[in-house]
Every structure is written in structure tokens, then in C-alpha cells.
Design an enzyme around this catalytic site. Structure first.
Site, PDB file in Angstrom:
ATOM      1  N   ILE A   1      56.836  80.127  44.302  1.00 21.74           N
ATOM      2  CA  ILE A   1      57.509  81.313  43.766  1.00 21.74           C
ATOM      3  C   ILE A   1      56.590  82.531  43.869  1.00 21.74           C
ATOM      4  O   ILE A   1      57.019  83.618  44.281  1.00 21.74           O
ATOM      5  CB  ILE A   1      57.955  81.072  42.300  1.00 21.74           C
ATOM      6  CG1 ILE A   1      58.979  79.934  42.254  1.00 21.74           C
ATOM      7  CG2 ILE A   1      58.540  82.340  41.699  1.00 21.74           C
ATOM      8  CD1 ILE A   1      59.352  79.458  40.858  1.00 21.74           C
TER       9      ILE A   1
ATOM     10  N   ASP B   1      44.667  82.557  41.638  1.00 20.36           N
ATOM     11  CA  ASP B   1      45.142  81.172  41.716  1.00 20.36           C
ATOM     12  C   ASP B   1      43.979  80.310  42.193  1.00 20.36           C
ATOM     13  O   ASP B   1      43.330  80.651  43.178  1.00 20.36           O
ATOM     14  CB  ASP B   1      46.322  81.086  42.727  1.00 20.36           C
ATOM     15  CG  ASP B   1      46.998  79.719  42.718  1.00 20.36           C
ATOM     16  OD1 ASP B   1      46.300  78.696  42.586  1.00 20.36           O
ATOM     17  OD2 ASP B   1      48.232  79.672  42.873  1.00 20.36           O
TER      18      ASP B   1
ATOM     19  N   ASP C   1      61.913  86.283  31.278  1.00 18.19           N
ATOM     20  CA  ASP C   1      63.086  85.427  31.505  1.00 18.19           C
ATOM     21  C   ASP C   1      62.910  84.130  30.718  1.00 18.19           C
ATOM     22  O   ASP C   1      63.786  83.273  30.712  1.00 18.19           O
ATOM     23  CB  ASP C   1      63.202  85.131  33.009  1.00 18.19           C
ATOM     24  CG  ASP C   1      64.469  84.344  33.357  1.00 18.19           C
ATOM     25  OD1 ASP C   1      65.555  84.744  32.882  1.00 18.19           O
ATOM     26  OD2 ASP C   1      64.365  83.337  34.081  1.00 18.19           O
TER      27      ASP C   1
ATOM     28  N   GLU D   1      62.228  79.536  23.126  1.00 12.94           N
ATOM     29  CA  GLU D   1      63.565  79.714  23.716  1.00 12.94           C
ATOM     30  C   GLU D   1      64.505  78.535  23.447  1.00 12.94           C
ATOM     31  O   GLU D   1      65.731  78.687  23.490  1.00 12.94           O
ATOM     32  CB  GLU D   1      63.470  79.956  25.231  1.00 12.94           C
ATOM     33  CG  GLU D   1      63.031  78.743  26.042  1.00 12.94           C
ATOM     34  CD  GLU D   1      63.009  79.017  27.541  1.00 12.94           C
ATOM     35  OE1 GLU D   1      62.429  80.026  27.952  1.00 12.94           O
ATOM     36  OE2 GLU D   1      63.580  78.199  28.304  1.00 12.94           O
TER      37      GLU D   1
ATOM     38  N   HIS E   1      66.447  82.826  30.766  1.00 13.92           N
ATOM     39  CA  HIS E   1      66.077  81.763  31.707  1.00 13.92           C
ATOM     40  C   HIS E   1      67.121  81.608  32.815  1.00 13.92           C
ATOM     41  O   HIS E   1      67.671  80.524  33.018  1.00 13.92           O
ATOM     42  CB  HIS E   1      65.875  80.438  30.967  1.00 13.92           C
ATOM     43  CG  HIS E   1      64.856  79.562  31.637  1.00 13.92           C
ATOM     44  ND1 HIS E   1      63.890  78.875  30.957  1.00 13.92           N
ATOM     45  CD2 HIS E   1      64.648  79.271  32.950  1.00 13.92           C
ATOM     46  CE1 HIS E   1      63.148  78.193  31.808  1.00 13.92           C
ATOM     47  NE2 HIS E   1      63.592  78.414  33.045  1.00 13.92           N
TER      48      HIS E   1
HETATM   49  P1  NAI Z   1      53.993  75.784  42.398  1.00 13.42           P
HETATM   50  O1  NAI Z   1      53.450  74.481  41.920  1.00 13.42           O
HETATM   51  O2  NAI Z   1      54.455  75.907  43.810  1.00 13.42           O
HETATM   52  O3  NAI Z   1      52.896  76.944  42.161  1.00 13.42           O
HETATM   53  C1  NAI Z   1      52.173  77.082  40.986  1.00 13.42           C
HETATM   54  C2  NAI Z   1      50.833  77.715  41.373  1.00 13.42           C
HETATM   55  O4  NAI Z   1      50.126  78.021  40.164  1.00 13.42           O
HETATM   56  C3  NAI Z   1      49.930  76.801  42.217  1.00 13.42           C
HETATM   57  O5  NAI Z   1      49.553  77.477  43.410  1.00 13.42           O
HETATM   58  C4  NAI Z   1      48.756  76.530  41.301  1.00 13.42           C
HETATM   59  O6  NAI Z   1      47.519  76.399  42.022  1.00 13.42           O
HETATM   60  C5  NAI Z   1      48.767  77.777  40.439  1.00 13.42           C
HETATM   61  N1  NAI Z   1      47.970  77.663  39.211  1.00 13.42           N
HETATM   62  C6  NAI Z   1      47.685  76.558  38.484  1.00 13.42           C
HETATM   63  N2  NAI Z   1      46.888  76.895  37.447  1.00 13.42           N
HETATM   64  C7  NAI Z   1      46.679  78.231  37.528  1.00 13.42           C
HETATM   65  C8  NAI Z   1      45.927  79.146  36.749  1.00 13.42           C
HETATM   66  N3  NAI Z   1      45.222  78.769  35.678  1.00 13.42           N
HETATM   67  N4  NAI Z   1      45.911  80.443  37.130  1.00 13.42           N
HETATM   68  C9  NAI Z   1      46.600  80.842  38.217  1.00 13.42           C
HETATM   69  N5  NAI Z   1      47.330  80.024  38.988  1.00 13.42           N
HETATM   70  C10 NAI Z   1      47.358  78.723  38.647  1.00 13.42           C
HETATM   71  O7  NAI Z   1      55.153  76.157  41.380  1.00 13.42           O
HETATM   72  P2  NAI Z   1      56.390  77.141  41.627  1.00 13.42           P
HETATM   73  O8  NAI Z   1      57.519  76.393  42.237  1.00 13.42           O
HETATM   74  O9  NAI Z   1      55.907  78.373  42.284  1.00 13.42           O
HETATM   75  O10 NAI Z   1      56.821  77.456  40.103  1.00 13.42           O
HETATM   76  C11 NAI Z   1      55.962  78.137  39.234  1.00 13.42           C
HETATM   77  C12 NAI Z   1      56.521  78.047  37.821  1.00 13.42           C
HETATM   78  O11 NAI Z   1      57.745  78.789  37.748  1.00 13.42           O
HETATM   79  C13 NAI Z   1      56.935  76.629  37.376  1.00 13.42           C
HETATM   80  O12 NAI Z   1      55.827  75.922  36.828  1.00 13.42           O
HETATM   81  C14 NAI Z   1      57.987  76.890  36.345  1.00 13.42           C
HETATM   82  O13 NAI Z   1      57.359  76.918  35.074  1.00 13.42           O
HETATM   83  C15 NAI Z   1      58.505  78.289  36.671  1.00 13.42           C
HETATM   84  N6  NAI Z   1      59.923  78.279  37.064  1.00 13.42           N
HETATM   85  C16 NAI Z   1      60.789  79.149  36.412  1.00 13.42           C
HETATM   86  C17 NAI Z   1      62.124  79.200  36.744  1.00 13.42           C
HETATM   87  C18 NAI Z   1      63.088  80.140  36.075  1.00 13.42           C
HETATM   88  O14 NAI Z   1      64.302  79.944  36.196  1.00 13.42           O
HETATM   89  N7  NAI Z   1      62.638  81.174  35.397  1.00 13.42           N
HETATM   90  C19 NAI Z   1      62.671  78.284  37.778  1.00 13.42           C
HETATM   91  C20 NAI Z   1      61.676  77.479  38.461  1.00 13.42           C
HETATM   92  C21 NAI Z   1      60.361  77.475  38.084  1.00 13.42           C
END
Ligand code: NAI
Length: 334
Positions: A158, A177, A260, A265, A297
Site C-alpha cells: 500500500i 521502512d 480511516d 473503532e 475503515h
Molecule cells: P505490507 O506487509 O505489504 O507492508 C507493510 C510494510 O511496513 C512493510 O514493508 C514493512 O517492512 C513495513 N514496516 C514494518 N514495521 C515498520 C516500522 N516500524 N516502520 C516502518 N515500516 C514498517 O502491508 P500492506 O498490504 O501495505 O498493508 C499495510 C497495512 O495497511 C496493513 O497492516 C493493514 O493494517 C492496513 N490496511 C488497511 C486497510 C483499510 O481498509 N484501511 C485495508 C488493508 C490494509
């Protein structure tokens, strides 16, 4: 096989039923419950071999144990984040636990953009004003995003999609990251969190919620932000210490907030509370700021993402039923 689908809204039913038929999963019977999964609602899964859950369902050790005792052997998350699951307890019980790791990451990134655009140009206020016949511009002043600096915390799927979008607007993109996506090359500059906070006009959170990231935006990190900057959170509510954010909004250190997701929540989102007295004073305080925008959300909520969630959920279930390898299992906890 019968599965219990918790926190099921009419739209979940529509897309899950569609996918069930498309994937020839006629042998699977789905029982839909609007209730969230908690210890109290575990009995709804009586006679089911699997449960299908969402972001605010409770999957702690007690709930997993109670599900197991009922005969449930699989937990199908129809979301990416799994901070609500006790991984060790699930592992101990030998449960099959799988998620939908990516469902149109662009959908969430586009929602982050929508929030930034709305807050920046006050389109939410302009919409209401114009309908009242008020065409005054006072209070609607924004900034040109071209040339501004956007800091992305968490550059996975994302975050990378968000970097691409903001780069396309002509922004300088910084990311923090520990292991950014390789697809980020050329899009953004990698910096430490403190440098990102100090330099960014907009900070957008896209990292998962873990113990290390809980309240990563707190009084100290807010003080390190550029005065008047905008904060976006489309990831998980508890990344932010909401009380500290309210203080930063009051002192004007934080210029604007769009969320969001919200730490508390679970008792509000995904339901109509328009006739209720909302007892959450922190949430209600947030609602009083003209420079705060909250959505419930909905970042993931596009047709494409709903189709993907439903399809992957049934593909995960098929792996469990046929004992085939599944690429979407929750990580083994250490
Ligand atoms: P992803 O696993 O592809 O990316 C997460 C990134 O965060 C990774 O590159 C990881 O290295 C990094 N990370 C881990 N610890 C960190 C830190 N301390 N500081 C900075 N970066 C760090 O996950 P994706 O698919 O990008 O999703 C991210 C988050 O979005 C999910 O965990 C979920 O909580 C949220 N999400 C929200 C949605 C919504 O409807 N609002 C829908 C889908 C996901």
C-alpha cells in the site's frame, strides 16, 4: 463443510456468495452473522468447521480455544492485517489460519489520497456550504500539493502504491521502512522516521500494527513533525496515540488529521449509530475539529477489492479442505 461468517454485512454476503458459486464451492455452506466474533458469539459457529472473520473480530487465546472445542479447525481472515489474532494460541491448537495478504493495495492508497485532497481543499466543507447557497471562500484555503514533501511510513504494497500516486502529483516522496518494497526504486528516498517527520508536509501511515509500532505517533513524535503538517492514517488505529494527537491539534502543532481507522473503532465502525448516544469522548472530541476528517475503515471498500477478498478467501479454504499448500498462511510466531 459449513463455515460461520462473522461481522457479515450485506455486501460481504453478496461478494462471498458470488465467489462461492464461481469457485464451484457448492459443497461449502456459509452461515452469515452480523455479530462480531467474541467469546460470547463463539456458539454461533456450532456445527461449522471454519470461521471467516474481519478486522475487528476477536481471535485471542480464549476465543480460539473455544472455537477449537466446537470443532472449528480453520480461521479465514478476509483482511490483510492480523494484529487481532493470537498467533501462538492458533499454532498451539494446530489451526489452519490464512488471510488475504493483498486486495487492491491501490484501493487503500487511493483512499489516502482522497482524504488528503479533501482535507487540503476542504471539499467536505465546500459541498455543505454550496448546498446552503454559501459561495464564500473564506476558510477553504488549501496548499498546492505539487512540490510538497510526503512521508510514507511503511513502504510495502500500500505504501508503494501511495508513493507512486504522490510522486505522480509532483511531490517529493520520503519513506521510512526497515525493509521497503523493491518496487519503490526511483520513486522515493529512504530516510529514518525522525528525518521523515521533520521534513514532511504530509505524513501517511502504511505499516502494520505490532508492539513495535503501537502508538508510534505519540507526543514525542508529534513534536518532531513539521509544524502544521497533515497526518493520514489508513493502516490501524493504534499506530496513533489519539489523546496526544488531540493535544497536538489543539496547540496547532498538527495542522490536520485524516483517519480511516481508530484505536477504539471496534465499538463504532461498520454499524449505524446515528440514533445512539456515542459514549466515546475521545472520538467525539475529534469530531469537533474542522481540520479532522474521519471515515469508517472504508479504504479497502472497492468492487475490485471485495471480489479479490472473496476469491482468495475461498481459495484459502480450498487449500485447507484439500490439504494443498497455501501461500497465505499467517506467519508462525516465534
Ligand atoms: P505490507 O506487509 O505489504 O507492508 C507493510 C510494510 O511496513 C512493510 O514493508 C514493512 O517492512 C513495513 N514496516 C514494518 N514495521 C515498520 C516500522 N516500524 N516502520 C516502518 N515500516 C514498517 O502491508 P500492506 O498490504 O501495505 O498493508 C499495510 C497495512 O495497511 C496493513 O497492516 C493493514 O493494517 C492496513 N490496511 C488497511 C486497510 C483499510 O481498509 N484501511 C485495508 C488493508 C490494509
Amino acid at each position: 463443510m459449513k463455515i460461520a461468517v462473522y461481522s457479515a454485512q450485506p455486501y460481504d454476503r453478496r461478494f462471498l456468495d458470488e465467489a462461492r458459486l464461481q469457485h464451484g464451492a457448492d459443497a461449502v455452506e456459509a452461515a452469515y452473522f452480523s455479530d462480531p466474533l467474541t467469546l460470547d458469539t463463539v456458539p454461533l459457529a456450532q456445527g461449522c468447521a471454519a470461521v471467516c472473520v474481519f478486522v475487528n473480530d476477536q481471535l485471542d487465546a480464549a476465543v480460539l480455544q473455544a472455537l477449537y472445542a466446537l470443532g472449528v479447525r480453520a480461521v479465514l481472515l478476509r483482511c490483510a492485517g492480523f494484529n487481532n489474532v493470537d498467533l501462538q494460541a492458533g499454532q498451539r491448537l494446530g489451526l489452519f489460519m490464512a488471510r488475504v495478504p493483498a486486495y487492491a493495495p491501490e484501493a487503500v492508497a487511493e483512499h489516502a489520497l482522497a482524504l488528503a485532497m479533501t482535507l487540503n481543499r476542504h471539499t467536505h466543507r465546500a459541498y455543505a456550504r454550496v448546498r446552503e447557497g454559501n459561495f464564500a471562500l473564506d476558510g477553504l484555503l488549501g496548499m498546492t500539493l505539487h512540490g510538497k514533501t510526503v512521508g510514507i511510513v511503511g513502504a510495502g504494497q500500500i505504501g508503494t502504491a501511495a508513493a507512486r500516486i504522490f510522486k505522480g502529483l509532483g511531490c517529493t516522496v520520503l519513506v521510512s521502512d526497515p525493509a521497503p518494497s523493491p518496487q519503490l526504486d526511483g520513486l522515493a528516498t529512504r530516510v529514518g522516521l525522525d528525518e521523515l517527520l521533520a521534513a514532511s508536509d504530509i505524513v501517511s501511515l502504511h505499516c502494520p500494527l505490532m508492539e513495535a509500532t503501537r502508538h508510534m505517533i505519540n507526543a514525542a513524535s508529534l513534536a518532531r513533525m513539521k509544524p502544521g503538517a497533515m497526518l493520514l492514517n489508513t493502516s490501524r488505529g493504534a499506530l496513533i496515540d489519539t489523546a496526544a494527537v488531540i493535544e497536538a491539534l489543539k496547540s496547532r502543532q498538527l495542522g490536520a488529521l485524516a483517519i480511516d481507522v481508530y484505536e477504539q473503532e471496534a465499538s463504532l465502525f461498520f454499524h449505524d449509530h446515528s440514533s445512539d448516544i456515542i459514549a466515546d469522548d475521545v472520538f467525539q472530541r475529534l469530531m469537533t475539529f474542522p481540520n479532522v476528517l474521519v471515515t469508517g475503515h472504508q479504504g479497502f471498500f472497492t468492487i475490485e477489492a471485495m471480489r479479490e477478498i472473496a476469491a482468495v478467501t475461498f481459495a484459502n479454504l480450498a487449500c485447507h479442505m484439500h490439504g494443498t499448500p497455501c501461500a497465505n498462511l499467517l506467519p508462525v510466531s516465534s
